[in-house]
Design a protein around this motif. Structure first.
Motif, PDB file in Angstrom:
ATOM      1  N   THR A   1      -5.659  -2.645   0.271  1.00 10.23           N
ATOM      2  CA  THR A   1      -6.323  -2.120   1.470  1.00 10.23           C
ATOM      3  C   THR A   1      -7.459  -3.038   1.894  1.00 10.23           C
TER       4      THR A   1
ATOM      5  N   ILE B   1       0.838  -1.201   0.000  1.00 13.99           N
ATOM      6  CA  ILE B   1       0.000   0.000   0.000  1.00 13.99           C
ATOM      7  C   ILE B   1       0.873   1.252   0.000  1.00 13.99           C
TER       8      ILE B   1
ATOM      9  N   THR C   1       3.232   0.981  -3.736  1.00 10.21           N
ATOM     10  CA  THR C   1       2.675   0.906  -5.085  1.00 10.21           C
ATOM     11  C   THR C   1       2.216   2.272  -5.596  1.00 10.21           C
TER      12      THR C   1
ATOM     13  N   ARG D   1      -3.518  -0.539  -4.879  1.00 12.92           N
ATOM     14  CA  ARG D   1      -3.620   0.042  -3.542  1.00 12.92           C
ATOM     15  C   ARG D   1      -5.004  -0.198  -2.950  1.00 12.92           C
TER      16      ARG D   1
END
Length: 458
Positions: free
Chosen positions: A363, A350, A353, A359
């Motif tokens: 998450t 996260i 990237t 991302r």
């Protein structure tokens, strides 16, 4: 995309519904038995946004969906109908195919998975309730002598005490036997008339059955004996249904089954299963006790590799047996170390990237670990896809696992390691557990960030 659209896409690229012999699911995967695997378009399936990955393992074509797989599977059942799913005879065909597959070890793990997966919500919920109850007692919020405590304690421990009956049901469904007769077999092992025979001696007391010596055991919370019993009963049931006229099967199949299997279990399967389970659990526990640091590093590091190949099902029964018999387990914390190692690697992605889609997915996968203890989305959608983050997760899991093992961290319940399951670790080693999780997460996140990964494969 709706679940219906996803299932229609999957069916189309599996070669059509007529190419499916059987379908089941576990915590994150749809599992198919296909008539002709060459008709499956793996590349198209893997490129779909609603599918994390595809595997061919243990005679099954597996499609990793994520934690919402149960909702996807319900839509699959609706579309396919009873012709393919929810049939005991078809489950029996699946089990036999797995056991006779070219990889019998993988087939065995799939069978164990099918037996324990339906019980995971009950085990997890009971474990969390037990942890919260212990926490409330330690803070003086509830008295152990109160009716409230007694009622909640019974609710938290019932799943373990009656485990033979629950496993009898799920094992019968997996082996293709009548699950209700199987439950009666499990219940017979726990009936007061049977347990009364042990008197004040307990395990190891003896009696006789038709002159045959019987070593008596307390089968509450045991795992292996009832699985062996129902496995044998499934063959006996099919044999009886083949030779007994249909009009007489309602009475004589269960009658003969109970007369033969219950005594056979307490004479042979039961003592063998109890002693075998105690030996396996004892061996692993002694390894952790004698050199916790090495054992913790090994299990914490390798556990996510086990998950990839479905091998964790070989160890899960041992953890459940430890919890139900001695009240705690030292392997569960090490599996949580692996979870948080994967969580740290995902967090590193996260941060690193530059791809908004990755991302967003990372998450979501991270939250899946934190709140449900489910790592498959992160493993398949982040770790293995980007390769180096998976290596980082192993490094972090091993580091935190070594710390936990060295400090003999224990769990009071069988749970998946996440933030919501922390109450299951309440006790004298809780601080070491939390420190171990922090080590796993931090080491993996830093390793991922420093090693990096190829953006063009995202």
């Amino acid at each position: 995309m709706t679940y219906e659209e996803l299932i229609l896409f999957i069916l189309e690229h599996l070669g059509g519904r007529e190419n499916i012999n059987q379908s089941t699911h576990c915590a994150t995967r749809l599992r198919f038995q296909l008539k002709d695997k060459s008709l499956a378009d793996t590349a198209a399936l893997e490129n779909h946004d609603g599918i994390l990955s595809v595997m061919d393992s243990g005679g099954q074509y597996q499609i990793i969906i994520g934690t919402h797989v149960d909702k996807v599977y319900r839509e699959l059942e609706t579309i396919l109908g009873a012709s393919v799913n929810s049939s005991i005879s078809l489950e029996d065909q699946q089990t036999k195919a797995q056991l006779k597959s070219k990889n019998p070890i993988a087939g065995f793990f799939n069978v164990i998975s099918g037996i324990f997966t339906p019980l995971l919500p009950a085990l997890a919920g009971s474990g969390i309730l037990r942890g919260l109850l212990m926490l409330a007692e330690q803070f003086g919020l509830i008295s152990v002598d109160s009716g409230t405590y007694g009622i909640l304690s019974a609710a938290s421990l019932a799943v373990f005490y009656f485990l033979p009956i629950e496993l009898a049901f799920t094992a019968a469904r997996k082996f293709g036997a009548n699950p209700y007769i199987a439950m009666v077999i499990g219940g017979a092992l726990m009936h007061p008339d049977f347990t009364h025979l042990m008197g004040d001696i307990g395990n190891g007391a003896t009696t006789t059955f038709l002159g045959i010596p019987v070593v008596l055991m307390n089968y509450g919370s045991t795992v292996i004996p009832i699985i062996l019993a129902i496995w044998i009963y499934s063959y006996l049931e099919r044999f009886l249904e083949k030779w007994i006229p249909t009009a007489l099967q309602l009475i004589f199949v269960p009658l003969i089954g109970l007369i033969l299997i219950v005594p056979l279990t307490v004479i042979v399967f039961g003592p063998f299963g109890v002693y075998a389970g105690e030996w396996i659990a004892g061996t692993i526990n002694r390894l952790i006790q004698s050199n916790g640091l090495i054992a913790g590093a090994l299990i914490g590091g390798i556990w996510n590799v086990f998950v990839v190949f479905g091998l964790q099902w070989a160890v899960n029964p041992i953890m459940i047996s430890n919890i139900s018999t001695i009240g705690f387990d030292k392997i569960v914390p090490l599996t949580a170390a692996a979870n948080f190692g994967q969580a740290g690697a995902t967090f590193g992605v996260i941060l690193k990237t530059k791809n908004p889609k990755m991302r967003s997915f990372a998450t979501s996968a991270l939250l899946s670990i934190f709140f449900a203890g489910i790592t498959e989305p992160a493993i398949y959608g982040v770790g293995i896809k980007l390769k180096k983050p998976f290596i980082a997760s192993i490094i972090g899991g091993a580091a935190g696992g070594a710390y936990m093992g060295a400090n003999q961290v224990i769990a009071n319940a069988f749970v998946f390691g996440g933030l919501t399951t922390i109450p299951a670790f309440i006790g004298p080693t809780l601080a070491h557990y939390l420190i171990g999780l922090a080590i796993c997460f931090t080491v993996s996140a830093i390793a991922t960030y420093l090693m990096g990964f190829e953006e063009d494969v995202i």
